[in-house]
Design a protein around this motif. Structure first.
Motif, PDB file in Angstrom:
ATOM      1  N   PRO A  70      -6.767  12.356 -11.212  1.00  0.00           N
ATOM      2  CA  PRO A  70      -7.568  11.245 -11.762  1.00  0.00           C
ATOM      3  C   PRO A  70      -8.720  11.787 -12.603  1.00  0.00           C
ATOM      4  CG  PRO A  70      -8.085  11.587  -9.448  1.00  0.00           C
ATOM      5  CD  PRO A  70      -6.959  12.518  -9.756  1.00  0.00           C
ATOM      6  N   THR A  71      -8.955  11.187 -13.744  1.00  0.00           N
ATOM      7  CA  THR A  71     -10.056  11.588 -14.618  1.00  0.00           C
ATOM      8  C   THR A  71     -10.803  10.356 -15.099  1.00  0.00           C
ATOM      9  OG1 THR A  71      -8.586  11.571 -16.559  1.00  0.00           O
ATOM     10  CG2 THR A  71      -8.884  13.681 -15.431  1.00  0.00           C
ATOM     11  N   THR A  74      -9.839   8.832 -20.528  1.00  0.00           N
ATOM     12  CA  THR A  74      -8.472   8.455 -20.866  1.00  0.00           C
ATOM     13  C   THR A  74      -8.047   9.216 -22.105  1.00  0.00           C
ATOM     14  OG1 THR A  74      -8.725   6.223 -19.937  1.00  0.00           O
ATOM     15  CG2 THR A  74      -6.920   6.570 -21.505  1.00  0.00           C
ATOM     16  N   SER A 100      -3.683  11.428 -14.794  1.00  0.00           N
ATOM     17  CA  SER A 100      -3.325  10.042 -14.474  1.00  0.00           C
ATOM     18  C   SER A 100      -3.716   9.089 -15.600  1.00  0.00           C
ATOM     19  CB  SER A 100      -3.996   9.611 -13.171  1.00  0.00           C
ATOM     20  OG  SER A 100      -5.412   9.670 -13.284  1.00  0.00           O
ATOM     21  N   GLN A 101      -4.819   9.388 -16.286  1.00  0.00           N
ATOM     22  CA  GLN A 101      -5.283   8.537 -17.386  1.00  0.00           C
ATOM     23  C   GLN A 101      -4.769   9.117 -18.707  1.00  0.00           C
ATOM     24  OE1 GLN A 101      -6.864   5.647 -16.775  1.00  0.00           O
ATOM     25  NE2 GLN A 101      -6.694   6.136 -14.603  1.00  0.00           N
ATOM     26  N   GLN A 103      -2.026   8.339 -22.139  1.00  0.00           N
ATOM     27  CA  GLN A 103      -1.146   7.455 -22.900  1.00  0.00           C
ATOM     28  C   GLN A 103      -0.553   8.232 -24.058  1.00  0.00           C
ATOM     29  OE1 GLN A 103      -2.911   3.745 -24.147  1.00  0.00           O
ATOM     30  NE2 GLN A 103      -3.784   3.311 -22.130  1.00  0.00           N
ATOM     31  N   SER A 129     -17.498   3.240 -22.846  1.00  0.00           N
ATOM     32  CA  SER A 129     -16.212   3.861 -23.197  1.00  0.00           C
ATOM     33  C   SER A 129     -16.150   4.180 -24.683  1.00  0.00           C
ATOM     34  CB  SER A 129     -15.041   2.950 -22.797  1.00  0.00           C
ATOM     35  OG  SER A 129     -15.023   2.721 -21.407  1.00  0.00           O
ATOM     36  N   ASN A 157     -16.765   6.480 -19.193  1.00  0.00           N
ATOM     37  CA  ASN A 157     -15.293   6.427 -19.279  1.00  0.00           C
ATOM     38  C   ASN A 157     -14.847   6.572 -20.729  1.00  0.00           C
ATOM     39  OD1 ASN A 157     -16.022   4.130 -16.909  1.00  0.00           O
ATOM     40  ND2 ASN A 157     -14.497   5.682 -16.362  1.00  0.00           N
ATOM     41  N   VAL A 159     -12.769   7.621 -24.171  1.00  0.00           N
ATOM     42  CA  VAL A 159     -11.363   7.646 -24.589  1.00  0.00           C
ATOM     43  C   VAL A 159     -11.229   8.748 -25.629  1.00  0.00           C
ATOM     44  CG1 VAL A 159      -9.481   6.377 -25.686  1.00  0.00           C
ATOM     45  CG2 VAL A 159     -11.045   5.191 -24.129  1.00  0.00           C
TER      46      VAL A 159
END
Length: 283
Positions: A70-71, A74, A100-101, A103, A129, A157, A159
C-alpha cells in the motif's frame, strides 16, 4: 482385344505404383509434422505461470512481494502499445504485483475518458492530491525541491503520471497529452543530463540496456526513485528497495548474455577515412 481388356481389368483392380506412393506418403507427412511440432514445443522454454510470465529459468516471482504494497501515492502509467508487445525487457508488468495504488493505461496520449481518476482531478482538483507528470522537459522542476517546499498536507495523496516507451515515443506521448494534462499537472523530473551518454549494461546492476542520456532510467527505477521522495513516514526507502530488488534480479539474469562493446570508429563519408574517437583523422 481380349488380352487388352484383361490388362485393363487387372490394372483397374490393382492401384498403380504412383497411387501407392501417394497413399503411403500422406500419413508419413502427417507423422513428420507431428514430430516437428513436438520437437518445437520441447525446445521452447517453459514459462512461469505463477505471475511474472517470464521463462522459468529467469523467473522473478521470488523477488516480488507476497502482496502489493500500500502506498499513499497513486502511480498512473501510460504505456505505448508497442512497448509490451516488442520489448522483452519491459519492467512495467511487475509494478501491479508490487504496488496496490497502480493504474496502467495503454495508448499514445492521455485524453479525456481514458482514466476516470485523471478525469475527476481535471474537473475537480484536490488540495491533497496534486498530479505530477514525471518527465524531463525545460519547464520541469526537480522532484526533491518540489517535495521540500510543498507542505505534507498538500501532498498527502499525490498522483504520479509517467509514460512508458522509447525515448522518442515518450516525447511524442507527452506532447500529445499536454493539451489535457497541462491544465492540472506539475511537470517534475529526477534530473537528467541531455547530450551526455547514458550508462550501459555491465556498468551498473540497474541498467538493462544503454540509456540515451545520463540520468535516464527504466520505468521501474524511475517509479522507485520518485516514491522514495513522495512516500511519507519512512515508507519511501522501503518501497524503493523492493522495486530495485526486482530490477537487479532482471539485470542479473540478463548479465551473462551481455558483454561490453567498444564504440566502432566513425567513417568519414566524403573521403572514406577512419576517424579516431576524438574525430581527428588517423590516416
Amino acid at each position: 482385344m481380349a488380352e487388352k481388356e484383361g490388362a485393363e481389368s487387372i490394372s483397374s483392380n490393382f492401384p498403380l505404383e504412383e497411387e501407392i506412393k501417394n497413399e503411403d506418403s500422406e500419413p508419413l507427412q502427417e507423422e513428420m509434422a507431428s514430430l516437428s511440432l513436438s520437437a518445437t514445443a520441447t525446445r521452447r522454454r517453459a514459462t512461469c505461470d505463477s505471475g511474472c510470465g517470464r521463462p522459468k529459468s529467469v523467473c522473478v516471482c521470488s523477488f516480488l512481494p507476497p502482496s502489493p504494497l500500500p502506498t499513499a501515492t497513486t502511480v498512473v502509467i501510460l504505456q505505448h502499445p508497442h512497448e509490451l508487445r516488442y520489448n522483452r525487457l519491459a519492467t512495467v508488468p511487475f509494478l501491479p504485483r508490487c504496488l496496490s495504488q497502480f493504474q496502467l493505461l495503454s495508448g499514445r496520449r492521455i485524453r479525456p475518458g481514458l482514466s476516470p481518476l485523471l478525469d475527476s482531478l481535471h474537473s475537480s482538483p484536490s488540495s491533497s492530491s496534486p498530479v505530477l507528470l514525471l518527465f524531463l522537459s525545460p519547464n520541469a522542476v526537480d522532484l526533491s525541491e518540489w517535495a521540500q517546499r510543498t507542505p505534507l498536507e498538500a501532498r498527502a495523496n499525490p498522483v504520479l503520471v509517467l509514460v512508458d516507451g522509447t525515448w522518442n515515443q515518450a516525447r511524442e506521448m507527452v506532447t500529445g497529452s499536454l493539451k489535457f494534462l497541462s491544465v492540472f499537472t506539475t511537470c517534475v523530473s529526477l534530473g537528467c543530463e541531455v547530450g551526455i551518454e547514458g550508462e550501459k549494461p555491465c556498468e551498473t546492476d540497474l541498467v538493462l540496456k544503454t540509456e540515451p542520456h545520463k540520468g535516464c532510467m527504466s520505468t521501474i527505477e524511475a517509479v522507485a526513485r520518485a516514491l522514495r521522495i513522495l512516500e511519507p513516514d519512512g515508507v519511501g526507502p522501503l518501497v524503493e528497495e523492493m522495486l530495485l530488488k526486482v530490477l537487479r534480479a532482471m539485470v542479473g539474469f540478463q548479465a551473462p548474455f551481455m558483454k561490453p562493446m567498444n564504440p566502432r570508429p566513425r567513417m568519414n563519408k566524403k573521403k572514406g577515412k577512419r576517424l579516431g574517437g576524438d574525430g581527428i583523422s588517423t590516416v
